[in-house]
Design a protein around this motif. Structure first.
Motif, short mmCIF file in Angstrom:
data_model
loop_
_atom_site.label_atom_id
_atom_site.label_comp_id
_atom_site.label_asym_id
_atom_site.label_seq_id
_atom_site.Cartn_x
_atom_site.Cartn_y
_atom_site.Cartn_z
N ALA A 221 0.83 -1.33 0.11
CA ALA A 221 0.06 0.08 0.20
C ALA A 221 0.62 1.26 0.14
N LEU A 225 0.90 4.03 -3.09
CA LEU A 225 0.84 5.46 -2.46
C LEU A 225 1.80 6.27 -2.84
N THR A 226 2.95 6.05 -2.86
CA THR A 226 4.21 6.85 -3.04
C THR A 226 4.43 6.93 -4.68
N TRP A 228 2.01 6.29 -7.11
CA TRP A 228 0.93 7.07 -7.62
C TRP A 228 0.49 8.47 -7.33
N ALA A 229 0.80 9.01 -5.96
CA ALA A 229 0.43 10.10 -5.53
C ALA A 229 0.79 11.27 -6.51
N TRP A 235 -3.75 13.88 -5.77
CA TRP A 235 -3.76 13.63 -4.34
C TRP A 235 -5.07 13.62 -3.52
N ILE A 240 -6.17 7.53 -3.93
CA ILE A 240 -4.89 7.83 -3.09
C ILE A 240 -5.36 8.09 -1.55
N LEU A 243 -5.66 4.69 -0.48
CA LEU A 243 -4.35 4.03 0.04
C LEU A 243 -3.76 4.51 1.15
N ALA A 244 -3.86 5.82 1.39
CA ALA A 244 -3.36 6.52 2.37
C ALA A 244 -4.06 5.91 3.93
N SER A 247 -3.10 2.18 4.13
CA SER A 247 -1.55 2.19 4.88
C SER A 247 -1.51 2.55 6.49
N SER A 421 7.87 10.63 -4.26
CA SER A 421 6.55 11.51 -4.39
C SER A 421 6.65 12.74 -3.84
#
Length: 533
Positions: A221, A225-226, A228-229, A235, A240, A243-244, A247, A421
């Protein structure tokens, strides 16, 4: 009297036997394969896409490999602590070779992506197992010379990868960038299984299945996240945000599970050691800054200075050589003095100086001066790379060598992902505003309004327009270097908190006494000379 003369002297470091050197060189060959595969495949990707299709997904060929390696490192490190590092190393090499074979047999892009994840798991496992094996074969001070070999191996893989990938792709086809691993890997299996003997202990183990699952979920995750963001997804997009949240939840549940597990994947007691905690934090900063900046340095070369791809590659190669040579030299000094404290301090200070210098750079800054800044960054990165690994090993008992190295490696990799990211978001925000201002009414110049500006387009623009846009890119990249400065200054303060703990010189440093030797033979390593003296 005779027995007294046979007692080992802790400060003595006997020369390694020829057998030991053969084993270590074979381990380095395994590391070379792991590092090479992240370089060699990139050259073959255009041919892979033309054969398998899936242009919209080709980036996942690399991403899947990196995620698999990140997830495997701490898990394989802990499994090595539990079941024997030699066994787990051989298992990880087997997984890597199996992944290489099926990658070569892939018939669709989706298959190749899935198989690359398998290969990445093996790669991450063998890499961390080699670090743990060196930690078990040698005391920290004795092992310093071999940690320097890591740096040379990294340099060789970085330099050979693109060229070898191109040669194999042109001569025998892209599938051989995977098949080439098989004969070398077979030699590694044969040599290590027949020549490496390590002390083992028989203990009841309880695998932390819940911790392993939660850790893998959290790593996947966080990597997504890092990655794709701010690029693939905005964002504030549902993906996102999801995922955040996932995570944070996975990390929280993982930490709670480690508090209750009988034999946790990452023992939280490790963080009660001040030196280990500082080393982990410094690893995060080093990953955030060092590797996170590379993509943006290339962008500076091509968009601000107007260099072509080939010349940019030469400059980046020079930087990599400075990383390798500095890391190798630092391990020599550390092995001689037994002290690593000032290397991370100097590393963070040089990172800060280099970032400040880049903040003052512009399109008018000469190439020679820019190369000087780049070499300074490479030197800063090299000063901490192996010093932190040695410092982490110095804190570990024998039972925790794999967990310590796996945790330190994982945190460094997460730092890299978050750095890339963060820098991407900062640059994109500044660049978008700058391009909107300077591209107004210039659609006829062939410029994309979305900020996509290739070096080829820049070089064919009128000089006045190209210089104006080079200033826009320089201003955007300055935001990245400004962000580096406070991060590395915090790292500098943390580094100054390191105690001047000398590396252990005796082979039994931090180890529990083994009950017997694996397969009834004597362990390979410097201890062999002592035990047989």
């Amino acid at each position: 009297m005779a027995s007294r003369s046979l007692e080992p002297v802790a400060s003595a470091a006997p020369a390694p036997s020829a057998k030991t050197n053969v084993v270590v060189l074979t381990l380095m060959a395994a590391v070379f394969l792991s590092l090479l595969d992240s370089q060699i495949v990139a050259t073959a990707l255009p041919r892979v896409v033309s054969d398998l299709g899936g242009l919209d997904r080709f980036a996942w060929v690399t991403t899947a490999y990196l995620i698999g390696g990140s997830a495997a490192a701490p898990v394989f490190g802990k499994l090595g602590d539990l079941f024997g590092r030699k066994r787990v190393f051989l298992a990880s090499v087997t997984v890597f070779l199996a992944g290489s074979a099926i990658c070569g047999l892939a018939r669709t892009m989706d298959q190749l992506i899935a198989f690359r994840a398998v290969q990445g798991v093996g790669s991450g496992g063998l890499f961390i197992c080699v670090l743990a094996l060196l930690g078990e074969m040698f005391s920290p001070r004795e092992g310093a010379r071999y940690y320097g070999w890591f740096s040379l191996t990294f340099g060789a893989a970085s330099l050979a990868g693109p060229t070898l990938g191109g040669i194999l792709t042109e001569l025998v086809g892209w599938r051989w960038v995977f098949y080439v691993n098989l004969p070398i890997g077979a030699v590694v299996l044969i040599v290590v299984s027949s020549m490496l003997r390590l002390p083992v202990q028989f203990t009841k183990t309880r695998i932390d299945y819940v911790g392993i699952v939660l850790l893998v979920v959290a790593i996947v995750a966080l990597n997504l996240l890092t990655g794709w963001a701010g690029t693939t997804y905005a964002w504030n997009s549902p993906m996102i945000i999801g995922l955040a949240a996932g995570s944070v939840l996975a990390v929280t549940l993982f930490v709670l599970s480690q508090r209750r597990a009988a034999d946790p994947v990452i023992p939280l007691r490790l963080f009660s050691n001040r030196t280990f905690t500082i080393v982990v934090l410094l690893g995060f900063v080093a990953g955030f800054v060092g590797l996170g900046l590379i993509n943006y340095l290339v962008l500076w070369f091509q968009t601000v200075l107007g260099l072509d791809v080939q010349t940019s590659g030469y400059v980046l190669t020079a930087m990599m050589l400075s990383v390798v040579l500095t890391a190798w030299a630092s391990t020599k000094v550390i092995g001689h003095t037994g002290s690593y404290r000032w290397f991370p301090v100097l590393s963070m200070a040089l990172f800060a100086v280099a970032a400040m210098l880049f903040c003052t750079a512009s399109p008018q800054t000469g190439l020679a001066l820019t190369i000087g800044y780049v070499l300074l960054l490479g030197t800063a990165a090299g000063l901490n790379s192996q010093a932190l690994s040695l410092a982490a090993r110095n804190t570990a008992d024998r039972r925790d060598i794999g967990a310590v190295q796996g945790t330190a490696t994982l945190v460094r990799q997460l730092g890299t992902g978050i750095g890339v990211s963060t820098f991407g978001a900062l640059m994109s925000s500044r660049l978008g505003t700058g391009l909107q201002e300077h591209l107004s009414g210039r659609s006829s110049d062939g410029l994309d309004k979305d900020g996509s500006l290739s070096p080829e387009v820049l070089r064919h623009l009128p000089d006045s327009v190209r210089l104006e846009l080079a200033h826009v890119y320089a201003d955007s990249l300055h935001a990245v270097f400004y962000a580096v400065i406070p991060v590395v200054l915090v790292g500098l303060v943390i580094a100054l908190l390191l105690k001047d703990t000398k590396l252990g010189g005796g082979h039994d440093h931090g180890r529990s006494k083994p009950e017997r030797s694996d397969e009834g033979t004597t362990a390979v390593g410097p201890s062999t000379a002592r035990s047989r003296a």
